[in-house]
Design an enzyme around this catalytic site. Structure first.
Site, short mmCIF file in Angstrom:
data_model
loop_
_atom_site.label_atom_id
_atom_site.label_comp_id
_atom_site.label_asym_id
_atom_site.label_seq_id
_atom_site.Cartn_x
_atom_site.Cartn_y
_atom_site.Cartn_z
N ARG A 181 0.92 -1.28 0.00
CA ARG A 181 -0.07 0.11 -0.05
C ARG A 181 0.94 1.22 -0.04
O ARG A 181 2.10 1.23 0.56
CB ARG A 181 -1.17 0.18 1.10
N LYS A 224 -4.32 -15.07 7.47
CA LYS A 224 -5.09 -15.17 5.95
C LYS A 224 -4.57 -16.29 5.24
O LYS A 224 -5.41 -17.06 4.56
CB LYS A 224 -5.11 -13.77 5.62
N LYS A 248 3.88 -7.94 4.08
CA LYS A 248 3.20 -6.69 3.53
C LYS A 248 4.46 -5.80 3.44
O LYS A 248 5.43 -5.79 4.09
CB LYS A 248 2.38 -6.27 4.76
N ASP A 291 -2.49 -2.87 -3.39
CA ASP A 291 -3.22 -2.74 -2.06
C ASP A 291 -3.87 -1.15 -2.22
O ASP A 291 -3.69 -0.63 -3.17
CB ASP A 291 -2.44 -3.09 -0.82
N SER A 340 -9.91 -9.55 -9.22
CA SER A 340 -10.01 -10.42 -7.87
C SER A 340 -11.20 -9.99 -7.12
O SER A 340 -11.47 -10.94 -6.18
CB SER A 340 -8.80 -9.97 -6.97
N GLY A 374 -18.84 -1.31 -3.36
CA GLY A 374 -17.68 -1.21 -4.44
C GLY A 374 -17.89 -2.45 -5.52
O GLY A 374 -18.79 -3.03 -5.44
N ASP A 392 -24.06 3.72 0.33
CA ASP A 392 -22.88 3.78 -0.19
C ASP A 392 -22.65 5.52 -0.55
O ASP A 392 -23.73 6.22 -0.53
CB ASP A 392 -22.88 3.43 -1.61
N ALA A 420 -14.86 -6.09 4.11
CA ALA A 420 -13.97 -5.03 4.69
C ALA A 420 -12.74 -5.61 5.51
O ALA A 420 -13.25 -6.39 6.46
CB ALA A 420 -14.94 -3.75 5.18
N ASN A 421 -11.53 -5.30 5.54
CA ASN A 421 -10.57 -5.66 6.55
C ASN A 421 -10.64 -4.93 7.61
O ASN A 421 -11.12 -3.99 7.71
CB ASN A 421 -9.31 -5.36 5.69
#
Length: 381
Positions: free
Chosen positions: A54, A78, A90, A125, A156, A192, A213, A275-276
């Site tokens: 990211r 994960k 990461k 990311d 994805s 999204g 949204d 959502a993370n």
């Protein structure tokens, strides 16, 4: 003065303590391109570390460090839950993705990734795109999640959305005795790429959904979709989505939505979405449990995208990806069962399952005969 210029010995020990759970943390600096990045490799027991990169204008190095360490550890869990042959890693690039991106910066980042000799694979990311990593690919082959034209698996969000649906089916099975999607009401936060596909599928199955949204265009699109299905649709303001009296809350937008401000607003049977980092803290997971709200850990539910990028390294195959994504249904059921048996939160159950998967692999890789088994016994999948 310590070994690192400008940092005292006490601060150096504090830094080592902060990264004590990680195998390797690499600071990347290239003055020519302006690249300042951190790569964190948490655990490679299951295979090379895999995790996105990211780009964000972090306010401090400490903030960037905290983010990359937390995210890389999450990727270890994960990957274990998704049953892919990769560990957790990461990367973060410190900078404004709107104004500081250049092809040269990502080529420099690619060189740092390549210097790790295959210990770390990365891709898009928050704040980065597939196009950014086309430049990085000129310097390293350890890039995933690239466009189909470059050998990638494509969008994805397709397997990610399917994973959410499988998680919903497992939750419905647990709560209502049937995995049918119809006959259950849902509140979906965010339309999204993933959230829209989930909403679309639920409407097609005849479910009743409440959505919100920030984009009026997306809301109009889902209205048009609903008019062509047997499902029912209601649109509410963003702040109203938390207090809807529905069966399942499906967060597909931002993280941290289960927090001190929202937790008492929920009137649902379960929370499951893409959502993370949905939980503000682990304590919020315990509060959900006390309220009798079933929580499906996000890093398992949204693993479809990870499964796809991991699959690219064997040659992209969409049918194989979707087949493997179906396992999300079974692991969510297992999480619920273990949480009930051991009277712990579902998040704690998921973490323990993943920790045992990693521990079992470490034992299999050991040169020595080990008679001591992990204390937590999880049925083989």
């Amino acid at each position: 003065m310590g070994l690192i210029e400008g940092i005292s010995i006490s601060d150096e020990f504090a830094l080592l303590d902060k990264i004590s759970e990680h195998e390797q943390v690499v600071f990347c600096n290239d003055p020519t391109t302006g690249l300042k990045a951190i790569i964190a490799i948490h655990n490679t027991t299951l295979g090379p570390a895999l995790g996105g990169c990211r780009m964000h204008p972090y306010r401090s190095l400490e903030e960037a460090m905290d983010d990359v360490l937390r995210l890389s550890k999450g990727m270890s869990y994960k990957c274990a839950a998704a049953d892919v042959d990769f560990g957790g890693g990461k990367a973060v690039i410190i900078g404004d993705p709107l104004t500081e991106k250049t092809p040269e910066l990502f080529r420099a980042f690619g060189q740092f990734v390549d210097s790790l000799g295959g210990r770390f694979y990365t891709g898009t990311d928050m704040g980065t795109t597939m196009d950014d990593f086309i430049h990085a690919m000129r310097e390293t082959k350890h890039i995933v999640g690239v466009p189909e034209a470059y050998g990638g698996g494509g969008d994805s969000s397709v397997p990610t959305a399917m994973g959410v649906i499988y998680g919903i089916q497992a939750t419905n099975k647990t709560l209502f005795g049937t995995e049918e999607l119809a006959g259950v009401t849902y509140a979906i936060q965010g339309l999204g790429k993933v959230g829209y596909k989930v909403a679309e599928r639920l409407l097609e199955e005849g479910a009743s959904i409440v959505v919100t949204d920030v984009s009026e265009e997306k809301l109009q699109h889902i209205q048009e979709k609903a008019s062509k299905t047997k499902g029912n649709l209601k649109i509410v303001d963003q702040d109203e989505i938390y207090c809807q009296e529905v069966d399942l809350f499906v967060p597909c937008a931002i993280g941290g939505v289960i927090n001190d401000q929202t937790i008492n607003q929920f009137h649902v049977r379960a929370i499951i979405g893409s959502a993370n980092n949905q939980l503000g803290t682990e304590e919020h997971g315990r509060k959900l449990s006390q309220k009798g709200i079933l929580y499906a850990p996000d890093y398992i539910v949204n693993a479809g995208g990870l499964i796809q990028v991991a699959d690219e390294l064997y040659g992209a195959n969409k049918e194989r990806v979707l087949s493997k994504t179906k396992e999300i249904y079974h692991i969510i059921l297992e999480v619920y069962q273990q949480a009930e048996i051991h009277q712990i939160t579902t998040n704690e159950a998921a973490n323990r399952i993943c920790e045992q998967i990693i521990a079992d692999k470490a034992l299999r890789n050991s040169f020595y005969t080990r008679t001591v088994r992990p204390k937590w016994n999880i049925p083989n999948r």
